[in-house]
Scaffold this motif. Structure first.
Motif, mmCIF file in Angstrom:
data_model
loop_
_atom_site.group_PDB
_atom_site.id
_atom_site.type_symbol
_atom_site.label_atom_id
_atom_site.label_comp_id
_atom_site.label_asym_id
_atom_site.label_seq_id
_atom_site.Cartn_x
_atom_site.Cartn_y
_atom_site.Cartn_z
ATOM 1 N N VAL A 1 -4.252 -10.689 5.933
ATOM 2 C CA VAL A 1 -4.476 -10.058 4.636
ATOM 3 C C VAL A 1 -5.359 -8.838 4.868
ATOM 4 O O VAL A 1 -6.511 -8.967 5.292
ATOM 5 C CB VAL A 1 -5.159 -11.026 3.651
ATOM 6 N N PRO A 2 -4.839 -7.645 4.614
ATOM 7 C CA PRO A 2 -5.629 -6.437 4.914
ATOM 8 C C PRO A 2 -6.848 -6.338 4.007
ATOM 9 O O PRO A 2 -6.832 -6.822 2.872
ATOM 10 C CB PRO A 2 -4.646 -5.298 4.644
ATOM 11 N N PRO A 3 -7.922 -5.707 4.475
ATOM 12 C CA PRO A 3 -9.083 -5.482 3.604
ATOM 13 C C PRO A 3 -8.704 -4.589 2.435
ATOM 14 O O PRO A 3 -7.725 -3.835 2.489
ATOM 15 C CB PRO A 3 -10.101 -4.809 4.538
ATOM 16 N N VAL A 4 -9.499 -4.665 1.370
ATOM 17 C CA VAL A 4 -9.142 -3.988 0.133
ATOM 18 C C VAL A 4 -8.995 -2.482 0.326
ATOM 19 O O VAL A 4 -8.104 -1.853 -0.255
ATOM 20 C CB VAL A 4 -10.169 -4.316 -0.978
ATOM 21 N N GLU A 5 -9.831 -1.865 1.163
ATOM 22 C CA GLU A 5 -9.736 -0.417 1.340
ATOM 23 C C GLU A 5 -8.434 -0.024 2.022
ATOM 24 O O GLU A 5 -7.871 1.036 1.735
ATOM 25 C CB GLU A 5 -10.934 0.109 2.130
ATOM 26 N N GLU A 6 -7.941 -0.871 2.923
ATOM 27 C CA GLU A 6 -6.656 -0.586 3.567
ATOM 28 C C GLU A 6 -5.521 -0.674 2.550
ATOM 29 O O GLU A 6 -4.603 0.151 2.545
ATOM 30 C CB GLU A 6 -6.446 -1.577 4.709
ATOM 31 N N THR A 7 -5.574 -1.683 1.690
ATOM 32 C CA THR A 7 -4.565 -1.830 0.640
ATOM 33 C C THR A 7 -4.603 -0.648 -0.315
ATOM 34 O O THR A 7 -3.565 -0.070 -0.669
ATOM 35 C CB THR A 7 -4.792 -3.145 -0.135
#
Length: 603
Positions: A211-217
């Motif tokens: 699950v990618p970190p929020v900033e990557e998303t």
């Protein structure tokens, strides 16, 4: 094509449609002017308003026609020759490329004699398409009422019971027995008096594993939206941005490249003094948009008789599956507007946890939670007054609706909050928003990049903790344009603050959420429901027409689902009916009339 109907029969089948389309069936197909009808191998097709750019040629020898005006993938418009190649004979379709077409999308394709008629919808199932299988006959159509009239089928009282509580259909049901909706990513292959249904796209969207970190998303979402807008506005500089005070609209505006904003047309539909137009005007001033406000009370005066006709037409266009009192006022406004390219927000709820309010944070999906969601959320806004319905029907409806909601969670995530996101996408978006979007999609080039499959995949993959209280969308708006993120939404919340975790933000969100919970509680206890803008006024006019012309409601009496005593009191002026109840009754009136006038053909 605004409407399409294809029929395949076994030679010699004794059916009224065997020699061609009955005129009253064609009357139920939407579209200006008469339908074009052509004989094809072992059957016939009928359609209205084909797009001039589509390769229709000589239809008995082959054609490909769009069932939505816009046919676009992320990088550009797609011509119908390419769509025909994607569909082929319907068995080995190009699923990867079809899944890249932006919902709503639909197309019909016929390669010529010896080939089947192939009909497909978008991967989300937003474009509503329908099918029916009879004895020695099968059909696919853009209109459920037209298909019901052709089939001579009756009402599906279970599906109608669900709709009386929810306001729209769940799963693939329609108000008509044996008439089904094409599933998301669905392909219907019509040949030899049979229709075969299969899917080209997997319903599972969330990517298992990392699950990618929020900033990557957020970074990928922002890049996707910017790239889409850059390409789309270059291809269609006359595009109109539908601008409101909400988050989805703000996301679309923030993703428009700054150099393209000055002079970009923006449209807001509101009532005088409304918050939508006030916020939209402020945003337009910041960006230099060419902002136009269309007031809902402009235009010709609507008398009770016209209101009744508009409501019936809206119910027919919606297939009797969503509120005609929501569509009819909008249709009146749209009649006076240019029907060109339109950017419109929808679907951002998946990125902000639409159903999270009041739900347990770390629960597993269960029938108990699904039924609680149904009772507290789904039955709140559009439930018909149970007193208007015969007691046995109302009781069966409640049981059927709870069963339908529970069944719809089967196969969704084991995590409850993630499952509610999936329910929103595959049920509420597909069946409620999709029903209205299907009408819009044949009237104008209606596009929304937030319905891109990858965008929604990112939204579903993000953890619930990153979506709660609009944290993810707040960060996304801020990344796209910090200046626009500083302007309050129609709720009073500020996107830039939603994207930062702080005591002040939590307090502001809690205050807004508490107000929502109080309103939901009032709806549940007192039965009060919030109608769509314009729906209440139209409902009152329709009631006035019914009181002046009581014979128009005869199908409601004959169908056996409405209490005669309640209807008598309504017509006598001893009681009123709210917009949600009237919406259901209008849909039932149209559906009952269709089935009464088209009984099953004699064998």
């Amino acid at each position: 094509m605004k409407a399409f109907l294809a029929v395949s029969l076994t030679p010699g089948t004794a059916h009224p449609a065997g020699s061609g389309p009955p005129a009253d069936v064609l009357d139920l197909l939407a579209g200006p002017g008469p339908a074009a009808v052509h004989q094809v191998e072992h059957g016939w097709i009928a359609y209205t308003a084909p797009d001039p750019a589509d390769p229709m040629g000589n239809p008995p020898l082959g054609f490909t026609g769009r069932l939505t005006r816009a046919v676009r993938e992320r990088t550009g418009d797609v011509d119908m020759v390419a769509v025909g190649a994607m569909l082929g004979d319907g068995r080995a379709v190009d699923g990867d490329r079809l899944a890249g077409l932006l919902p709503p999308f639909g197309a019909a394709h016929y390669a010529g004699p010896g080939a089947p008629v192939v009909v497909a919808c978008d991967w989300l199932g937003l474009r509503q398409l329908f099918w029916w299988q009879g004895d020695g006959i099968a059909a696919v159509c853009t209109s459920a009422p037209a298909l019901a009239a052709l089939a001579g089928t009756g009402l599906d009282t279970t599906a109608l019971g669900v709709q009386s509580l929810v306001g729209w259909q769940i799963g693939l049901a329609t108000p008509f027995r044996d008439v089904g909706k094409l599933p998301p990513g669905g392909v219907a292959v019509l040949r030899g008096a049979t229709v075969a249904i299969h899917r080209y796209a997997d319903q599972a969207l969330a990517v298992p594993g990392r699950v990618p970190p929020v900033e990557e998303t957020v970074a990928e979402m922002a890049e996707l939206l910017r790239d889409f807008h850059e390409r789309y506005l270059a291809d269609h500089p006359d595009t109109v941005l539908q601008l409101t005070g909400g988050q989805d609209s703000r996301l679309l505006l923030a993703a428009v490249p700054p150099y393209r904003r000055p002079g970009l047309a923006a449209l807001t539909i509101d009532v005088p003094g409304g918050v939508e137009s006030r916020i939209a005007a402020r945003l337009s001033g910041l960006c230099g948009l060419d902002h136009r406000i269309r007031w809902r009370d402009e235009g010709a005066t609507v008398d009770p008789a016209l209101a009744h006709r508009l409501a019936l037409a809206a119910a027919t266009a919606l297939g009797c599956m969503a509120s005609p009192l929501a569509l009819a006022p909008i249709s009146l406004v749209e009649d006076d507007l240019p029907q060109n390219h339109r950017l419109s927000g929808l679907g951002g709820e998946v990125a902000r946890g639409f159903y999270y309010l009041g739900q347990p944070r770390h629960a597993g999906t269960s029938p108990q939670l699904a039924q609680r969601l149904a009772r507290w959320r789904l039955f709140s806004n559009e439930r018909a007054d149970p007193g208007a319905l015969r007691p046995e029907f109302a009781a069966a409806a409640r049981a059927a609706a709870l069963d339908a909601v529970t069944a719809s969670f089967a196969g969704l995530s084991d995590d409850w909050l993630r499952a509610t996101d999936e329910f929103y996408l595959w049920q509420r978006t597909q069946r409620w928003a999709g029903t209205h979007s299907s009408v819009a999609a044949v009237e104008r080039w209606f596009v929304n990049p937030m319905l891109d499959r990858r965008f929604l995949q990112l939204a579903l993959t993000a953890p619930a903790a990153d979506k709660r209280d609009s944290y993810l969308t707040g960060r996304l708006i801020h990344r796209l344009d910090p200046r626009l993120a500083a302007v309050p939404l129609d709720s009073g919340l500020v996107p830039a603050r939603l994207g930062r975790r702080s005591v002040a933000t939590s307090t502001a969100v809690a205050r807004v959420s508490a107000g929502k919970l109080v309103r939901k509680l009032r709806q549940r206890v007192a039965g009060g429901r919030r109608p769509q803008l314009g729906a209440a006024e139209l409902a009152e006019l329709v009631v006035r027409h019914w009181r002046a012309e009581p014979t128009v409601v005869r199908p409601l009496r004959e169908v056996g689902l409405v209490r005669d005593a309640w209807l008598d009191e309504l017509l006598a002026g001893r009681r009123d009916a709210d917009a949600a109840t009237m919406a259901f009754l209008i849909n039932l009136l149209v559906a009952a009339d269709v089935t009464a006038r088209h009984p099953a053909p004699a064998r």
